[in-house]
Design a protein around this motif. Structure first.
Motif, short mmCIF file in Angstrom:
data_model
loop_
_atom_site.label_atom_id
_atom_site.label_comp_id
_atom_site.label_asym_id
_atom_site.label_seq_id
_atom_site.Cartn_x
_atom_site.Cartn_y
_atom_site.Cartn_z
N ASP A 208 64.18 45.29 32.39
CA ASP A 208 63.63 45.84 33.62
C ASP A 208 62.17 45.42 33.74
N GLY A 209 61.94 44.44 34.61
CA GLY A 209 60.57 44.00 34.89
C GLY A 209 60.12 44.40 36.27
N GLY A 210 61.04 44.99 37.03
CA GLY A 210 60.70 45.45 38.38
C GLY A 210 60.27 44.35 39.32
N GLY A 211 60.56 43.10 38.97
CA GLY A 211 60.12 41.98 39.81
C GLY A 211 58.65 41.67 39.65
N VAL A 212 58.00 42.29 38.66
CA VAL A 212 56.55 42.14 38.48
C VAL A 212 56.23 41.22 37.30
N VAL A 213 56.99 41.38 36.20
CA VAL A 213 56.76 40.56 35.01
C VAL A 213 58.07 39.87 34.63
N THR A 214 58.01 38.94 33.68
CA THR A 214 59.17 38.17 33.27
C THR A 214 60.28 39.08 32.75
N GLY A 232 62.64 33.16 23.55
CA GLY A 232 61.97 32.31 24.54
C GLY A 232 60.88 33.06 25.27
N VAL A 233 61.15 34.30 25.62
CA VAL A 233 60.13 35.12 26.29
C VAL A 233 58.95 35.38 25.36
N LEU A 234 59.24 35.76 24.11
CA LEU A 234 58.17 36.09 23.16
C LEU A 234 57.32 34.87 22.82
N GLN A 283 62.36 47.47 28.43
CA GLN A 283 61.60 48.02 29.55
C GLN A 283 60.20 47.42 29.52
N VAL A 284 59.91 46.56 30.50
CA VAL A 284 58.61 45.89 30.55
C VAL A 284 57.94 46.03 31.92
N ASN A 285 58.52 46.83 32.79
CA ASN A 285 57.91 47.06 34.10
C ASN A 285 56.59 47.80 33.91
N PRO A 286 55.46 47.22 34.33
CA PRO A 286 54.17 47.89 34.11
C PRO A 286 54.10 49.29 34.69
N ALA A 287 54.88 49.55 35.74
CA ALA A 287 54.86 50.87 36.36
C ALA A 287 55.66 51.90 35.56
N LYS A 288 56.34 51.44 34.50
CA LYS A 288 57.21 52.35 33.75
C LYS A 288 56.84 52.49 32.28
N VAL A 289 55.60 52.23 31.94
CA VAL A 289 55.20 52.32 30.53
C VAL A 289 54.23 53.46 30.26
#
Length: 296
Positions: A208-214, A232-234, A283-289
């Protein structure tokens, strides 16, 4: 009685149930931010009511939070229809002080929260009030404004849905921590073979990046696809310097990602009875951390 004494008693009553109220709202919405807003709204309603007319403050407050959560959940469903990529609940860092604040039980594991989000708002409310807090069907009917017969039907449907979809195996805490540590080390070392060896043949991952991060826009299936995507992401230059830490997330061992001292994401997982990972949630969505910030 002076206003000061009355306000003090009002604050004491609300404070005594704050953990229960946050836990209720968080379980229902799957959102730390929404749960905190709902508790604040409940506090305002509590201060606006004539305390002398409230016979059972705890029941009144739970009913208030449940109804506020139902309103929030109804509007959230429309937002999720246009959400970019998989939607996952907001993880909560459960170091001892935070765990106490959230009154954690297995019903706030990420796996169960994901299942709960597939219920209708009414089913979710009935399930939580019945299965977690032990309310009678008659009491729940009063809270959600439906007949007792309808409430029983909702409870039966929700229970069957959750039982069919929740993880069938839960490792003991020591084994879960061992798996989390091994997975963290393999990811941190860029060890593809090490990662692949930990993934079940039918593993699925959601990010879950929320369309904001990879983040992957769709679930990924199979060890090779999942493992190569993670590493690959890391390995991206933009993530140089990211640190992976073991942490208790939603009452279970997981992996917390930090960058420059700030939590930026979390990995949680399910396993089978052989210790292989069957499901991964990123979970990597900045709005959800928000719920990951702390000393974990």
């Amino acid at each position: 009685m002076t206003d000061g004494m009355t306000n003090g008693m009002t604050e004491d009553v609300f404070a005594a149930h704050r953990r229960l109220l946050f836990g209720t709202a968080y379980r229902l919405t799957g959102s730390v931010a929404d749960a905190e807003d709902i508790v604040q709204d409940a506090w305002l309603k509590w201060h606006g009511v004539d305390q002398g007319t409230v016979e059972h403050p705890k029941a009144y407050l739970v009913r208030t939070v449940t109804n506020l959560s139902l309103n929030r959940m109804t509007s959230a469903r429309a937002v999720r229809e246009s959400y970019v990529g998989p939607w996952l609940p907001e993880p909560l860092l459960t170091s001892p002080d935070v765990a106490e604040e959230a009154e954690l039980a297995d019903t706030v594991s990420m796996a169960v929260l994901v299942v709960l989000q597939t219920l209708t708002p009414a089913e979710r409310a009935v399930f939580m009030l019945r299965e977690v807090f032990g309310y009678s069907h008659a009491e729940i009917a009063e809270v959600i404004g439906k007949s007792e017969a309808t409430t029983r039907q909702l409870a039966h449907r929700a229970r069957a849905h959750v039982q069919a979809r929740r993880p069938r195996f839960t490792p003991d805490p020591g084994e879960q921590r061992r798996i989390a540590e091994k997975f963290r080390d393999a990811c941190a070392d860029g060890d593809l073979n090490g990662v692949l060896a930990m993934l079940a043949p039918d593993v699925t991952s959601w990010s879950d990046g929320g369309g904001v991060v990879t983040a992957a826009r769709r679930p990924l299936h199979g060890p090779d696809h999942v493992g190569r995507w993670i590493l690959g992401v890391l390995a991206k230059p933009s993530l140089a310097g990211i640190e992976l830490h073991l942490a208790e997330i939603n009452g279970e061992s997981g992996v917390l990602a930090r960058y420059a001292g700030t939590a930026v994401g979390a990995f949680t997982f399910d396993t089978d009875d052989t210790g292989l990972i069957t499901a991964l949630r990123f979970q990597v969505n900045p709005a959800k951390v928000q719920g990951l910030q702390g000393d974990g």
